[in-house]
Design a protein around this motif. Sequence first.
Motif, mmCIF file in Angstrom:
data_model
loop_
_atom_site.group_PDB
_atom_site.id
_atom_site.type_symbol
_atom_site.label_atom_id
_atom_site.label_comp_id
_atom_site.label_asym_id
_atom_site.label_seq_id
_atom_site.Cartn_x
_atom_site.Cartn_y
_atom_site.Cartn_z
ATOM 1 N N HIS A 114 0.802 -1.224 0.000
ATOM 2 C CA HIS A 114 0.000 0.000 0.000
ATOM 3 C C HIS A 114 0.839 1.281 0.000
ATOM 4 O O HIS A 114 1.593 1.549 -0.940
ATOM 5 N N THR A 115 0.719 2.090 1.087
ATOM 6 C CA THR A 115 1.309 3.426 1.052
ATOM 7 C C THR A 115 2.835 3.415 1.057
ATOM 8 O O THR A 115 3.450 4.449 0.767
ATOM 9 N N ALA A 116 3.453 2.281 1.356
ATOM 10 C CA ALA A 116 4.910 2.188 1.216
ATOM 11 C C ALA A 116 5.307 2.348 -0.253
ATOM 12 O O ALA A 116 6.355 2.913 -0.568
ATOM 13 N N VAL A 117 4.452 1.850 -1.155
ATOM 14 C CA VAL A 117 4.695 2.014 -2.590
ATOM 15 C C VAL A 117 4.487 3.466 -3.004
ATOM 16 O O VAL A 117 5.216 3.998 -3.849
ATOM 17 N N ASP A 118 3.499 4.123 -2.396
ATOM 18 C CA ASP A 118 3.249 5.532 -2.709
ATOM 19 C C ASP A 118 4.473 6.385 -2.392
ATOM 20 O O ASP A 118 4.826 7.303 -3.139
ATOM 21 N N ALA A 119 5.091 6.107 -1.250
ATOM 22 C CA ALA A 119 6.135 6.983 -0.726
ATOM 23 C C ALA A 119 7.526 6.684 -1.268
ATOM 24 O O ALA A 119 8.399 7.557 -1.250
ATOM 25 N N ALA A 120 7.777 5.470 -1.719
ATOM 26 C CA ALA A 120 9.127 5.064 -2.111
ATOM 27 C C ALA A 120 9.637 5.871 -3.301
ATOM 28 O O ALA A 120 8.878 6.156 -4.235
ATOM 29 N N PRO A 121 10.919 6.244 -3.296
ATOM 30 C CA PRO A 121 11.495 6.862 -4.502
ATOM 31 C C PRO A 121 11.369 5.886 -5.677
ATOM 32 O O PRO A 121 11.655 4.698 -5.552
ATOM 33 N N GLY A 122 10.926 6.395 -6.815
ATOM 34 C CA GLY A 122 10.684 5.525 -7.953
ATOM 35 C C GLY A 122 9.417 4.712 -7.809
ATOM 36 O O GLY A 122 9.174 3.792 -8.600
ATOM 37 N N GLY A 123 8.597 5.051 -6.827
ATOM 38 C CA GLY A 123 7.349 4.335 -6.588
ATOM 39 C C GLY A 123 6.180 4.952 -7.330
ATOM 40 O O GLY A 123 6.332 5.580 -8.383
ATOM 41 N N LEU A 124 5.009 4.809 -6.739
ATOM 42 C CA LEU A 124 3.769 5.193 -7.427
ATOM 43 C C LEU A 124 3.686 6.691 -7.709
ATOM 44 O O LEU A 124 3.287 7.113 -8.801
ATOM 45 N N ALA A 125 4.053 7.509 -6.734
ATOM 46 C CA ALA A 125 3.972 8.957 -6.946
ATOM 47 C C ALA A 125 4.902 9.398 -8.072
ATOM 48 O O ALA A 125 4.535 10.241 -8.908
ATOM 49 N N ASP A 126 6.102 8.832 -8.107
ATOM 50 C CA ASP A 126 7.039 9.199 -9.167
ATOM 51 C C ASP A 126 6.585 8.677 -10.520
ATOM 52 O O ASP A 126 6.831 9.316 -11.558
ATOM 53 N N TRP A 127 5.933 7.525 -10.550
ATOM 54 C CA TRP A 127 5.411 6.995 -11.811
ATOM 55 C C TRP A 127 4.371 7.942 -12.401
ATOM 56 O O TRP A 127 4.389 8.244 -13.608
ATOM 57 N N LEU A 128 3.457 8.443 -11.569
ATOM 58 C CA LEU A 128 2.456 9.400 -12.045
ATOM 59 C C LEU A 128 3.120 10.702 -12.487
ATOM 60 O O LEU A 128 2.729 11.299 -13.494
ATOM 61 N N ALA A 129 4.130 11.130 -11.727
ATOM 62 C CA ALA A 129 4.853 12.347 -12.108
ATOM 63 C C ALA A 129 5.580 12.167 -13.441
ATOM 64 O O ALA A 129 5.648 13.093 -14.251
ATOM 65 N N ASP A 130 6.116 10.964 -13.672
ATOM 66 C CA ASP A 130 6.782 10.684 -14.950
ATOM 67 C C ASP A 130 5.812 10.796 -16.121
ATOM 68 O O ASP A 130 6.186 11.231 -17.218
ATOM 69 N N ILE A 131 4.562 10.378 -15.897
ATOM 70 C CA ILE A 131 3.549 10.445 -16.961
ATOM 71 C C ILE A 131 3.221 11.902 -17.286
ATOM 72 O O ILE A 131 3.182 12.310 -18.452
ATOM 73 N N VAL A 132 2.977 12.702 -16.246
ATOM 74 C CA VAL A 132 2.623 14.105 -16.462
ATOM 75 C C VAL A 132 3.750 14.855 -17.156
ATOM 76 O O VAL A 132 3.510 15.759 -17.965
ATOM 77 N N THR A 133 4.988 14.487 -16.847
ATOM 78 C CA THR A 133 6.141 15.183 -17.435
ATOM 79 C C THR A 133 6.685 14.449 -18.650
ATOM 80 O O THR A 133 7.799 14.713 -19.098
ATOM 81 N N GLY A 134 5.907 13.512 -19.172
ATOM 82 C CA GLY A 134 6.302 12.805 -20.385
ATOM 83 C C GLY A 134 6.123 13.695 -21.604
ATOM 84 O O GLY A 134 5.657 14.835 -21.517
ATOM 85 N N HIS A 135 6.486 13.154 -22.757
ATOM 86 C CA HIS A 135 6.398 13.949 -23.982
ATOM 87 C C HIS A 135 5.851 13.100 -25.107
ATOM 88 O O HIS A 135 6.258 11.952 -25.291
ATOM 89 N N LEU A 136 4.915 13.661 -25.831
ATOM 90 C CA LEU A 136 4.367 13.033 -27.026
ATOM 91 C C LEU A 136 5.029 13.664 -28.256
ATOM 92 O O LEU A 136 5.717 14.674 -28.142
ATOM 93 N N PRO A 137 4.862 13.068 -29.434
ATOM 94 C CA PRO A 137 5.569 13.567 -30.622
ATOM 95 C C PRO A 137 5.400 15.067 -30.820
ATOM 96 O O PRO A 137 4.350 15.629 -30.536
ATOM 97 N N ASN A 138 6.434 15.697 -31.310
ATOM 98 C CA ASN A 138 6.438 17.134 -31.508
ATOM 99 C C ASN A 138 5.956 17.470 -32.937
ATOM 100 O O ASN A 138 6.506 16.950 -33.899
ATOM 101 N N PRO A 139 4.951 18.309 -33.125
ATOM 102 C CA PRO A 139 4.226 18.969 -32.037
ATOM 103 C C PRO A 139 3.212 18.029 -31.386
ATOM 104 O O PRO A 139 2.663 17.161 -32.058
#
Length: 402
Positions: A114-139
Amino acid sequence: MSTYTTDRASPFTRAVVSSMRGLYPEALADQSFDNTGLLLEAPFDPIRRQMNSVLLTIDLTKAVADEAIERKDCVVVAYHPIIFRGFKSLTLSDCQQQSILRLALEGISVYSPHTAVDAAPGGLADWLADIVTGHLPNPEPATHTAQPQDTSPETIQEDPQPEPNASSDSPAEVKKKPQRPRMSMRRTYSKPTYPSHRPVDTSKTDLDPSSVDHTRSVISPITGVEGFEGAGFGRLITFKESQPLTHLVERIAHGVGSPKGFPLAIPQGKQVEDIQIRTVGVSAGSGHSVLKGVEADLLFTGELSHHEALAATEKGQCVITLFHSNSERGFLSSVMKEKLTGVLKEEWERVRNEVAEAQELTPEWEDAVKDEDVLVECSERDRDPFGVVILQSSKQEGKPLS
């Protein structure tokens, strides 16, 4: 020497538990409410032992329990704890307790991080952050809200009203009251749809995670856990340059399994196409406790209540939610499966050698510790309770966000 034991779990279970604790220590979990760790320790019977396999799931439902039993898995790693509070009894009349009892009977243990995955570096929170800061083809593709179509008689039918100066000799017509417009019953709805549980194939989606220039910080840091510096709940993202909200919507859709839709809240009087996002607050699951008080242009989480979302939009913030577990499920296939497989293979080798050296083994035990196989799979039956139903074959498109 008896081959059956009622006081020990299987050696493979020990290896799984040790591996999960190495990846996501229980010390990272929110101890104020959470219940992480080994929740069900099934006794080991080497004569009818399970496969050396782990089933990953977000929720341990009856359907997932059936799946684990059919597959003969040894351990179910259920992100959400199936046990939150102590039991006064264990009976088959309770659906969750029934699943626990059935799994124990089959020799299948249950672990929850559970929340141990949320808090871990490289865990769930970082995975969601990676998606938001991802990039799709330009433009990046332009995303627009649907425009409402003109109402037609096929969609809304209204009884004709008499002209103001028209006369009528029929008392019935004089007394007849205008009827409320009624919607046509000729409607078709899709079956409920759910995000794909399979890992995101970046070769098909072209989403390049965490590639847009930004800084990232932990909203609620956790200290004192050796080797897990940078742990904590939630992430606050600050883009170097503001990003169109429509681009973030596209990235999230690609990153979490291409759902048919998800809720988006924006302040009244604004258009989705015109909104620029500089900062994003991210939290998996029910995000209010982590995101409350966070000053960010966009709050991205699994769910917020009506009043929490309303308060955010009144402050000028935008909100994207994904129906709670849809903010978590993709992590299992995209990240946890591969990580656990790698660590577990090494840990199983260590445990096998330890067991072989520590005791004289019967033929059944020898077979158990000689089995080198390690398999980690994601449940095919796990899904959020909510699906998205799409109205089809209708010209009534709804009102766009503004």
